[in-house]
Every structure is written in structure tokens, then in C-alpha cells.
Design an enzyme around this catalytic site. Structure first.
Site, mmCIF file in Angstrom:
data_model
loop_
_atom_site.group_PDB
_atom_site.id
_atom_site.type_symbol
_atom_site.label_atom_id
_atom_site.label_comp_id
_atom_site.label_asym_id
_atom_site.label_seq_id
_atom_site.Cartn_x
_atom_site.Cartn_y
_atom_site.Cartn_z
ATOM 1 N N ASP A 178 0.824 -1.207 0.000
ATOM 2 C CA ASP A 178 0.000 0.000 0.000
ATOM 3 C C ASP A 178 0.859 1.259 0.000
ATOM 4 O OD1 ASP A 178 -2.353 -1.465 0.040
ATOM 5 O OD2 ASP A 178 -2.434 -1.528 2.226
ATOM 6 N N TYR A 234 7.197 -9.341 7.538
ATOM 7 C CA TYR A 234 6.877 -7.924 7.687
ATOM 8 C C TYR A 234 7.419 -7.404 9.013
ATOM 9 C CZ TYR A 234 3.775 -7.463 3.637
ATOM 10 O OH TYR A 234 3.269 -7.385 2.360
#
Length: 437
Positions: A178, A234
Site C-alpha cells: 500500500d 513484515y
């Protein structure tokens, strides 16, 4: 460590605009039934707590990693002796993918003669409008494919020009990120019979200092950066501001059955949190003041967040409640199930990037490794873990939320500025190579 909250929200156009829009709407709040119900932040309070942070310092740190620090600099946050070691970096990109069955070279003709390149790329999230190419926006995919356009053959160029389409290459990526999300080792592939050094030079020239090719290698034609991946890692960095305080708003829409019932429940919550965290919330702490003002906890324990996340390790669970903006086909059933290899949180200090300042920034780092992630899953999971830790919820609070029927049961997504795609693995995950042990 116990972390203080925040008081006033910076008068930025983005935060003020979103907050104003939230106030104009009538929100249906999820009715939690546990003993922490009155001490749990609402969606608006969680949003304020997350966004009023020095995110610019996190962005500067990620930019420094993209420019040359990379994976080893993340290791140095917890293990300074690994600062110059490239063992962990090379671990994720060995030759596991070369074991895939390929088309014999003597049978390759036409398109099969093209070489499949595996390109490992790093980019600074705050400098782009996300990965996916969109008209009129500065995206990573748009820049990369535009830079590959110089290698497109004449026949393809003619076809694109006839359709009034831009002359660009077409790359396949391991996973889209994103807007605002940084990637240290994003993986994508491209097929063309050219020299890898020429590819590297072309892509590096697209956005110097913000986008960089780490290395390029030849792989099997059946290798797919997304479907061949066995795990993704992540990393989330959350700034801790001890000197700031949070002002929790009174919520007139609280679904309470009666004032007397809430008075008793609020008093039980004070005792509940005191016994669990070993600390007392009093009027001086601005955590639980009185029933009329509905003062809520303004701090959380990093150790508590780690305890909540550890419950997810080694389990295959449906994370649909932690996803956002997903397609209908991925909102239920097997597509929502993820296996969490590693989930930890720890406190660290970001090194000073700005030459004009020598002050280090205290942060909470969250490391999540899973076979796959749903859209915005990491950001929602981090925000919810912080909210539950502040409320003094039980260790299995995140597991219990898996059974919720509405996504309002979880917190709004944490800011994208703190999120980073560290790497993508194509072999079995080794926990010894984790950043947070």
C-alpha cells in the site's frame, strides 16, 4: 516498559480531515462483552493514538535502509554484532527456486528462449503512491515498468503504439504494498534476453535514492515470485513517546445498559488491570479517572504486546477479522487462513539519521512471518494488539477476536509509515534467522 500516550493531535490536514469526517458519521460500535469493555479504546481513540506520532523519524530510518543499510541494519537494532553480516540477507535468496522443473533448453523456441530474471528491489514507501500502477500517480510498478520499456522489442512497440498504450515492460511481483509501505527486498520477475547489468542500471535510474535494485539473478521459467513463495516477513516500527499524553473522548454512543452497571464494571476493570500489569491506574495517571469522563488507559506494555502476539505462532488461523478491503471470495473460508511462523514484539532504539540531532528514538518493533498475509492484516493486527495491551486484556485476546462476527471488533489499521516488507522466502523458514528472538 510502559509507554505513555498522546494528548493533542498534530494539526495536519490529513488527520484533521479524517477526524472531522468520523465525527459527522454515526458509527455503530462493536459491543465487547469482556471485563475490559470500558477501558478499551474506540475506533476514533485508536486512530488518534496511532497517528499522533513522530512518523517522519521512522520514514527517515527506512529511507536510510533503502539507500544502503538493508536487512543488516535491521539486525543491528537488536544484535549490533550482526551489523556487518550478510548471512541473513543471503539466506532468503539462495538457490531453492532453481530446483523447480523447467523446460529443457534444447526445446526452447520463440518466447521460451527468453531469460527469466528474478529482481530483488528495495524502495521507500513514503516516496511513492504504493506499488500498483495507477493513472496519474507515482507508483513503484509504474516507474519500474516504464524503465523496462527501453528493452521492449520493435514488434511489441508497434502493437502498443497502435493501441495508443505506453511502451512499458510487464513485471510480476511477489506482493503489492500500500501507499506509504516500504520494501527492503521486494521480488518480481521479468522475461527478456538482455544483460542483467543493463536491467539494473535502467531501474536504478528511475528514482535514485528512493528505489534501488539489490541484485538480479536468472531463475527457472516456472518460478513465480508470488505462488512460489513459502513465507513473507513484515516489520512494523511504532514510535514510543513517553512525554506525550492521550486525551480520551467521552463516547455518548456507548452501548451501556445503565449507569450503575457501568460504575461497577469500571471499578472492576481498575482492579483487573492493576493485578495483571503490576501497576495502578489512578487520577494522576489519567488512565481511569471517573465514570462520567470515561478516562481510559493511556499507556501499554511492550511485553504485553509480545505476549499477545506469541499466542499466534505455529497456528493456521482465519484472519478475516483483521483484513480490510478484501474481495468477497477472500472474506471467508480457506482464502482467509494464514499460518504464522513467527510473531514477536520488542523495544529498540532507532539510530539518529538527522545530523542536526543526536537523540535516539525509542520504538516498539513487531516482526511477523507467515505463509501469506491478507490486505492490511499486519496494520490491523498491530493496532489491535496495542489496544488490547492497553486495556489489560487476557493473553488470548487476539485469538478470541478470531471468532468475532464484525470487523469493528478490531482496531483501525495502524499508519502505513511504520510498515516494511523485509523479505520473501522460497525455502523453509528458519526461526534462528528471525530479527526478534
Amino acid at each position: 516498559m510502559v509507554v505513555r500516550g498522546i494528548g493533542k493531535i498534530p494539526a495536519t490536514r490529513t488527520i484533521v480531515g479524517i477526524t472531522a469526517a468520523m465525527e459527522r458519521k454515526n458509527h455503530a460500535h462493536y459491543n465487547h462483552n469482556d471485563s475490559c469493555r470500558l477501558s478499551r479504546w474506540t475506533a476514533r481513540e485508536s486512530f488518534q493514538y496511532m497517528y499522533a506520532r513522530p512518523w517522519n523519524k521512522v520514514s527517515d530510518f527506512y529511507l536510510d535502509l533503502v539507500c544502503g543499510g538493508g536487512y543488516s541494519s535491521l539486525c543491528s537494532l537488536f544484535n549490533p554484532e550482526k551489523n556487518k553480516s550478510k548471512v541473513a540477507l543471503e539466506y532468503c535468496h539462495t538457490d531453492e527456486e532453481s530446483n523447480l522443473v523447467d523446460v529443457p533448453s534444447e526445446k526452447r523456441k520463440g518466447r521460451l528462449e527468453r531469460i527469466t530474471f528474478k529482481i530483488v528491489l528495495s524502495y521507500h514507501g513514503s516516496s511513492f503512491d504504493g506499488w500498483q500502477k495507477q493513472p496519474g500517480l507515482n507508483t513503484v510498478q509504474g516507474l519500474v515498468e516504464k524503465s523496462l520499456g527501453i528493452f521492449v522489442d520493435e514488434k511489441k512497440v508497434q502493437q502498443l503504439e497502435e493501441k495508443t498504450l505506453p511502451v512499458e515492460g510487464c513485471a510480476v511481483v511477489a506482493g503489492r504494498t500500500d501507499k506509504g509501505v516500504t520494501a527492503l527486498q521486494q521480488v518480481y520477475t521479468w522475461r527478456k534476453d538482455v544483460k542483467s547489468s543493463h536491467l539494473k542500471d535502467a531501474i536504478n535510474a528511475a528514482a535514485p535514492g528512493k528505489l534501488r535494485v539489490l541484485f538480479i539473478s536468472e531463475v527457472s521459467r516456472v518460478f513465480h515470485p508470488n505462488f512460489s513463495a513459502k513465507w513473507r516477513r513484515y516489520f512494523y516500527i511504532f514510535p514510543l513517546a513517553d512525554s506525550l499524553q492521550i486525551q480520551v473522548n467521552v463516547n455518548p454512543m456507548d452501548n451501556s445498559s445503565s449507569k450503575d452497571e457501568d460504575d461497577g464494571l469500571l471499578q472492576q476493570q481498575a482492579e483487573h488491570i492493576e493485578g495483571r500489569d503490576g501497576s495502578t491506574f489512578n487520577k494522576g495517571d489519567n488512565c481511569i479517572d471517573n465514570v462520567d469522563m470515561r478516562m481510559k488507559p493511556s499507556r501499554f506494555s511492550v511485553d504485553k504486546v509480545n505476549q499477545l502476539l506469541c499466542q499466534l505462532e505455529g497456528r493456521s488461523l482465519s484472519y478475516r477479522i483483521f483484513a480490510r478491503d478484501t474481495k468477497t471470495s477472500r472474506s471467508s473460508g480457506p482464502p482467509t487462513e494464514c499460518f504464522m511462523f513467527h510473531a514477536r514484539a520488542a523495544e529498540a532504539k532507532l539510530p539518529c539519521i538527522n545530523k542536526d540531532s543526536t537523540e535516539e528514538v525509542k520504538v516498539m518493533c513487531v516482526e511477523l512471518v507467515a505463509n501469506r498475509f491478507l490486505r492490511k492484516m499486519v496494520r490491523v493486527l498491530v493496532a489491535t494488539a496495542i489496544r488490547e495491551a492497553a486495556a489489560g486484556a487476557d493473553a488470548d485476546a487476539l485469538l478470541n477476536l478470531m471468532n468475532a462476527t464484525c470487523r469493528r471488533a478490531t482496531a483501525p489499521p495502524a499508519p502505513p509509515d511504520g510498515l516494511c516488507l523485509v523479505d520473501v522466502g522460497y525455502g523453509d523458514f528458519n526461526c534462528q534467522n528471525s530479527l526478534i528472538l
